[in-house]
Design a protein around this motif. Structure first.
Motif, short mmCIF file in Angstrom:
data_model
loop_
_atom_site.label_atom_id
_atom_site.label_comp_id
_atom_site.label_asym_id
_atom_site.label_seq_id
_atom_site.Cartn_x
_atom_site.Cartn_y
_atom_site.Cartn_z
N LEU A 31 41.00 39.67 28.44
CA LEU A 31 41.07 38.65 29.77
C LEU A 31 39.60 37.73 29.73
N ASN A 32 39.94 36.48 29.95
CA ASN A 32 38.80 35.73 30.25
C ASN A 32 38.81 34.97 31.64
N LEU A 33 38.04 35.52 32.50
CA LEU A 33 37.85 34.93 33.89
C LEU A 33 36.51 33.82 34.06
N SER A 34 36.19 33.50 32.85
CA SER A 34 35.03 32.76 33.00
C SER A 34 35.10 31.33 33.42
N ILE A 50 46.25 35.17 44.52
CA ILE A 50 46.05 34.37 43.29
C ILE A 50 45.56 34.96 41.96
N CYS A 51 44.22 35.92 42.04
CA CYS A 51 43.84 36.42 40.96
C CYS A 51 45.00 37.17 40.45
N GLN A 52 45.54 38.04 41.29
CA GLN A 52 46.41 39.08 40.42
C GLN A 52 47.64 38.32 40.00
N ASN A 53 48.07 37.23 40.42
CA ASN A 53 49.11 36.48 39.87
C ASN A 53 48.73 35.91 38.36
N TYR A 54 47.54 35.65 38.41
CA TYR A 54 47.05 35.07 36.93
C TYR A 54 46.99 36.27 35.98
N ILE A 55 46.38 37.49 36.36
CA ILE A 55 46.34 38.57 35.72
C ILE A 55 47.67 39.26 35.16
N THR A 56 48.55 39.18 36.21
CA THR A 56 50.07 39.57 35.88
C THR A 56 50.61 38.56 34.86
N ASN A 63 52.59 41.28 26.83
CA ASN A 63 53.30 42.70 26.89
C ASN A 63 52.20 43.88 26.91
N ALA A 64 51.49 43.76 27.79
CA ALA A 64 50.24 44.51 27.90
C ALA A 64 50.34 45.40 29.37
N GLU A 65 49.60 46.42 29.76
CA GLU A 65 49.52 47.12 30.86
C GLU A 65 48.06 47.05 31.45
N VAL A 66 47.17 46.54 30.70
CA VAL A 66 45.86 46.64 30.99
C VAL A 66 44.96 45.32 30.39
#
Length: 226
Positions: A31-34, A50-56, A63-66
């Motif tokens: 994951l790149n949050l830069s 908003i952050c959670q929606n992007y990560i989801t 197809n990942a969990e982490v």
């Protein structure tokens, strides 16, 4: 840090999971949050939803969990946090650990035998929330690992000096309500010298301080080999 790197390379060559063993490493994705990630343009990541929606969306796409990453990333995530303002300079924006973004309640495991150095609920908005710091020793060299954004119950019945063996359950990931107002995740950081810090240590620094903090807080992947 060079000596620590050599010790890690000599003793830790296989990938180490510090989350629930029921989640295989093949279910992890980067994951790149830069601020350099153009996919984040227009997104206010300081809003947990908003952050959670992007990560989801990243998790679903892969197809990942982490989702994990973040060491030395320059992030906008802290732009609304008063406590991240530097003294006489710009805001602290450089992330010093690896974040593991997944569901609240996910089990956190100890990567290497250690004892509790300190713990604290840093319950200020934007801070770590419940935090545990372990002290380890490898071939006579001492270092520490910090676990931030845990659940409150992770601190219950904990004692300074308490021992934890490799892969022992340390705690669980906290929800937004207790973790400093973030989307649920674990902040994992290596710290060589704690100086006078107890239950806390900077997890984000200013650009001008990268040299100092990157020396004292080396890349956690030297240990984890993800």
């Amino acid at each position: 840090m060079t000596l620590l790197r050599k010790r890690f390379q000599s003793n830790f060559q296989e990938p180490i999971s510090i989350l629930d063993k029921g989640i295989p490493l093949k279910m992890y994705t980067g994951l790149n949050l830069s601020i350099e990630n153009s996919n984040l343009d227009g997104l206010n990541l300081t809003e947990p939803e908003i952050c959670q929606n992007y990560i989801t969306s990243v998790l679903q796409t892969n197809n990942a969990e982490v989702a994990y990453g973040g060491y030395l990333e320059n992030r906008s995530l802290y732009s609304d946090k008063v406590g991240f303002m530097g003294i006489g300079e710009t805001q602290r924006t450089i992330h010093l650990g690896i974040d593991f973004w997944t569901k609240a309640g996910t089990t956190v495991l100890v990567p290497f035998t250690g004892i509790v150095h300190s713990f604290k609920n840093n319950n200020i908005r934007g801070d770590y929330g419940p935090t545990i710091i372990l002290e380890h020793e490898i071939a006579g060299l001492r270092f520490h690992t910090l676990y931030g954004h845990l659940s409150i119950k992770s601190l219950q019945n904990l004692k300074t000096g308490q021992s934890f063996e490799t892969e022992a359950v340390l705690g669980t990931i906290g929800s937004q309500e207790v973790n400093g107002n973030y989307a649920p995740h674990l902040h994992f950081q290596i710290i060589i010298d704690m100086n006078d810090w107890s239950g806390d240590y900077p997890g984000v620094c200013a650009k001008s301080d990268i040299s100092h903090y990157s020396d004292n807080c080396p890349d956690p992947n030297l240990l984890l080999n993800l």
